[in-house]
Design a protein around this motif. Structure first.
Motif: not given
Length: 392
Positions: A134-146
């Protein structure tokens, strides 16, 4: 996107399972490039591990489990665990206590978010639980990666002030992952470009070459030039050279030649051996890199007249560099290995020539004609030697 991580091979390596058991699943997270690249279904190279444990505890627990450790960055909390399926850097969670743009004084932390906050870009601050993934994303990295957006964590100018190298890292990551530009990052990098002068030459060279090694850094390098960043680290480059880099990248692609960062660096410089020597010295390039850069700078239009003769004289890799930079075909060198000149000095002495400078002169004359004739067989070399001796 999370499914890509769960179907990746590397999280299931036996060595990582052993490390997880040794340090405790709740005490560690995979972080950084391995997580980012796995989510993008890209090839994963180095694996980094963040931990709440202090380095001494990491070392002790690994020793008890028979895992060898190397204190690669012990002052900053990093220990390398040497596993059968590859090394893993294990770093204690940290806080930046003080920074001066070149180096940081850190303190150990216990909060994952605090550790994430000191990282450079949101896409590099994704933490994966070693068992659940499971990913812990504290600063919106997943959205930025997308969105393929390279964005600093927090205020861009503050992050650059902590480490000026982040300007070059931004451009490298933008060239590799970016599609959507981040206006704040672009402005901050341009405004603070002069701070790059305070960095060690080795760090600058490393980032520049890593950028140039990417599949297509042309548009990014052009933007660096337009924003005044490139001239800080490579003042010799001008608009013509930026276009030359783009042309070289096209040549490499069309002729299916693997990218080479030193060759691409040569395209950003005028074809002057003196300039190449100066740049190699300033960037502290290795001897091999310096030799390649200088050779590329010695290119002339006539190099393309006889690619095999050129390769025989300066080696095939250097010849390929020159030909590509000239926009010429390298097809003649495909699967071709320069032959060995089939004449030795002893054979000339045996023909009655006294050992010494005259033998060397005859050898050189014969070799030049042999190369000019396209490397004919031994019988022709003998005829060439006969003709030379007859004139002597």
């Amino acid at each position: 996107m999370n499914n890509a991580l769960k179907t990746a091979d590397w999280p299931h390596r036996e060595g990582l399972k052993l490390l997880t058991q040794t340090l405790g699943a709740d005490n560690i997270r995979w972080v950084g490039g391995a997580v980012r690249d796995a989510l993008l279904e890209a090839e994963v190279h180095d694996i980094d591990c963040a931990t709440t444990l202090t380095p001494d505890v990491v070392i002790d627990r690994c020793a008890s489990a028979g895992i060898r450790t190397v204190p690669t960055g012990i002052d900053h909390g990093t220990v390398t665990a040497v596993l059968d399926d590859g090394p893993v850097e294990v770093t204690t969670l940290r806080l930046d206590v003080a920074t001066d743009g070149r180096r940081a004084t850190v303190a150990f932390a216990t909060d994952w978010r605090d550790d994430a906050a000191r990282r450079d870009f949101t896409i590099n601050a994704l933490y994966a639980h070693p068992e659940t993934l499971e990913i812990s994303d504290y600063f919106g990295g997943l959205a930025d990666l997308e969105a393929r957006c390279v964005r600093f964590i927090g205020e861009a100018r503050e992050r650059i002030a902590e480490d000026h190298l982040r300007i070059l890292r931004y451009y490298r990551f933008q060239a590799r992952f970016g599609a959507e530009l981040d206006a704040e990052a672009e402005e901050a990098c341009a405004d603070m470009a002069a701070s790059l002068k305070g960095l060690s030459r080795e760090r600058v060279a490393d980032e520049l070459l890593r950028l140039l090694a990417l599949p297509d850094p042309g548009p990014t390098v052009a933007r660096m030039f337009e924003r005044g960043v490139l001239r800080v680290i490579l003042p010799e480059a001008c608009a013509v050279h930026v276009e030359a880099l783009k042309s070289l990248i096209v040549q490499e692609a069309e002729q299916t030649i693997a990218p080479d960062p030193v060759r691409r660096l040569a395209s950003l410089l005028p074809p002057s051996p003196d300039v190449a020597e100066a740049v190699a010295a300033r960037l502290r390039l290795s001897k091999a890199q310096r030799a390649r850069l200088v050779s590329a700078a010695e290119r002339t239009a006539s190099d393309a007249d006889d690619p095999k003769a050129l390769a025989y004289r300066i080696t095939s890799p250097f010849a390929v560099d020159r030909l590509l930079l000239l926009g010429s075909s390298v097809e003649a060198l495909t699967d071709w290995n320069p032959p060995e000149f089939p004449l030795k000095g002893g054979e000339i002495v045996a023909r009655g020539v006294q050992a010494g400078p005259e033998v060397a002169r005859i050898l050189q004359t014969a070799e030049r004609q042999w190369v000019a004739e396209g490397f004919p067989p031994q019988s022709r070399v003998t005829a060439i030697l006969d003709a030379i001796l007859k004139k002597s």
